[in-house]
Write a protein that holds these residues in place. Structure first.
Motif, PDB file in Angstrom:
ATOM      1  N   LEU A  11       0.840  -1.207  -0.064  1.00 26.24           N
ATOM      2  CA  LEU A  11      -0.048  -0.055  -0.206  1.00 26.24           C
ATOM      3  C   LEU A  11       1.099   1.322  -0.032  1.00 26.24           C
ATOM      4  O   LEU A  11       0.878   2.316  -0.558  1.00 26.24           O
ATOM      5  CB  LEU A  11      -0.691   0.070   1.341  1.00 26.24           C
ATOM      6  N   LEU A  12       2.055   1.313   0.692  1.00 28.64           N
ATOM      7  CA  LEU A  12       2.804   2.313   0.748  1.00 28.64           C
ATOM      8  C   LEU A  12       3.633   2.434  -0.542  1.00 28.64           C
ATOM      9  O   LEU A  12       3.963   3.747  -0.961  1.00 28.64           O
ATOM     10  CB  LEU A  12       3.802   2.139   2.002  1.00 28.64           C
ATOM     11  N   SER A  13       4.080   1.531  -1.183  1.00 32.32           N
ATOM     12  CA  SER A  13       4.845   1.696  -2.368  1.00 32.32           C
ATOM     13  C   SER A  13       3.892   1.886  -3.576  1.00 32.32           C
ATOM     14  O   SER A  13       4.319   2.410  -4.757  1.00 32.32           O
ATOM     15  CB  SER A  13       5.471   0.185  -2.759  1.00 32.32           C
ATOM     16  N   GLY A  14       2.664   1.898  -3.539  1.00 32.68           N
ATOM     17  CA  GLY A  14       1.780   2.239  -4.482  1.00 32.68           C
ATOM     18  C   GLY A  14       1.441   0.949  -5.463  1.00 32.68           C
ATOM     19  O   GLY A  14       0.854   0.988  -6.225  1.00 32.68           O
ATOM     20  N   LEU A  15       1.915  -0.239  -5.098  1.00 30.86           N
ATOM     21  CA  LEU A  15       1.761  -1.131  -5.934  1.00 30.86           C
ATOM     22  C   LEU A  15       0.365  -1.802  -5.950  1.00 30.86           C
ATOM     23  O   LEU A  15      -0.387  -2.323  -6.925  1.00 30.86           O
ATOM     24  CB  LEU A  15       2.618  -2.474  -5.266  1.00 30.86           C
ATOM     25  N   VAL A  16      -0.507  -1.573  -4.735  1.00 33.57           N
ATOM     26  CA  VAL A  16      -1.725  -1.938  -4.586  1.00 33.57           C
ATOM     27  C   VAL A  16      -2.684  -0.550  -4.046  1.00 33.57           C
ATOM     28  O   VAL A  16      -2.197  -0.211  -3.171  1.00 33.57           O
ATOM     29  CB  VAL A  16      -1.928  -3.225  -3.650  1.00 33.57           C
ATOM     30  N   LEU A  17      -3.730  -0.707  -4.823  1.00 30.97           N
ATOM     31  CA  LEU A  17      -4.685   0.615  -4.563  1.00 30.97           C
ATOM     32  C   LEU A  17      -5.421   0.123  -3.212  1.00 30.97           C
ATOM     33  O   LEU A  17      -5.964  -0.938  -3.006  1.00 30.97           O
ATOM     34  CB  LEU A  17      -5.707   0.725  -5.632  1.00 30.97           C
ATOM     35  N   ASN A  18      -5.457   1.110  -2.254  1.00 28.38           N
ATOM     36  CA  ASN A  18      -6.067   0.724  -1.068  1.00 28.38           C
ATOM     37  C   ASN A  18      -7.586   1.010  -1.089  1.00 28.38           C
ATOM     38  O   ASN A  18      -8.092   1.967  -0.736  1.00 28.38           O
ATOM     39  CB  ASN A  18      -5.605   1.936   0.157  1.00 28.38           C
TER      40      ASN A  18
END
Length: 271
Positions: A11-18
């Motif tokens: 979530l912090l890396s932007g790999l997965v949308l929250n």
């Protein structure tokens, strides 16, 4: 007062949308709850523990945690909860039974090795909740609060389908007990052309200063410009409360105020 804590390096890396926090916020607001804060931390025991303690210090009614309940080394949520509350992790037989039911329901051939049993290692005194979609049980804790009798902590899987199923079946009924059953919400969004945010600021300040934030919420969202360079705006109006007639009347009042102002400014409502 509800807070949401989302856990995961992805979530912090932007790999997965929250998407979980958005879905949760909408669900909680719909039943009359108020989400006071959304926090994201990585898969780190100290960060998780610190975030939990900070939430409890704020005197929350409920903390909903998503993510980090799986069998892999980076799933550290329950270790963080254990650290924050000073509770030992222990193998919970009820949680083990829930996992067995989930494997059988999904027709998965399994062996309960140490990695799978990790999902049944939960803080002492907590209650496992059956996961009706996936494997890892959710967990409910009730802990003493400095500001209230107690605070509830829900630890939920991060997989959206699993989280949503548990929220709908188990968490929402519990939250509703603390919220008026007669709570009503009216929410609509309107598309405007020809009026920008700055032009509407005076009436928006007037509405904000004359209404409680727990009963009226008005938010503008700029949407760019038309081909002939006119501003496009989306206006969200939310009226909520326990008295249905009052909620309806308040919505009509705010809607009329805004539409009159837009008309004066030569704007046009298109939806």
């Amino acid at each position: 007062m509800v807070e949401i804590l989302c856990i995961g390096d992805e979530l912090l890396s932007g790999l997965v949308l929250n998407t979980n926090s958005k879905w949760l916020s909408k669900k909680i607001t719909r039943i009359g709850g108020h989400v006071n804060r959304i926090t994201i931390v990585g898969d780190d025991i100290c960060a998780i523990s610190s975030a939990i303690n900070e939430s409890l210090e704020r005197g929350i009614d409920c903390l909903i945690i998503s993510g980090g309940l799986g069998p892999t080394p980076d799933d550290k949520t329950l270790e963080g909860v254990s650290s924050a509350l000073g509770l030992k992790l222990e193998l919970n037989e009820m949680a083990v039974d829930m996992m067995k039911k989930s494997y059988e329901r999904l027709c998965i051939d399994y062996q309960l090795n140490e990695f799978r049993l990790k999902m049944a290692m939960i803080p002492k005194g907590s209650m496992p909740i059956q996961n009706m979609v996936g494997i890892a049980p959710a967990v409910l804790l009730e802990v003493p609060s400095r500001h209230r009798t107690s605070s509830k902590i829900f630890c939920l899987p991060g997989v959206p389908m699993e989280l949503e199923g548990i929220i709908s079946a188990y968490v929402t009924p519990i939250l509703k007990k603390h919220i008026s059953a007669k709570f009503h919400v009216i929410e609509n969004t309107h598309e405007i052309i020809g009026v920008g945010e700055s032009m509407l600021s005076p009436i928006l300040f007037k509405i904000k200063n004359s209404n409680l934030p727990t009963s009226i919420y008005v938010k503008t969202h700029p949407k760019g410009y038309t081909i002939d360079h006119k501003p496009k705006l989306q206006i969200q109006i939310v009226s909520k409360g326990e008295d249905r007639k009052m909620v309806q009347a308040k919505y009509r009042e705010i809607f009329s105020l805004l539409m009159d102002e837009i008309d004066k400014l030569n704007g046009k409502v298109i939806g």
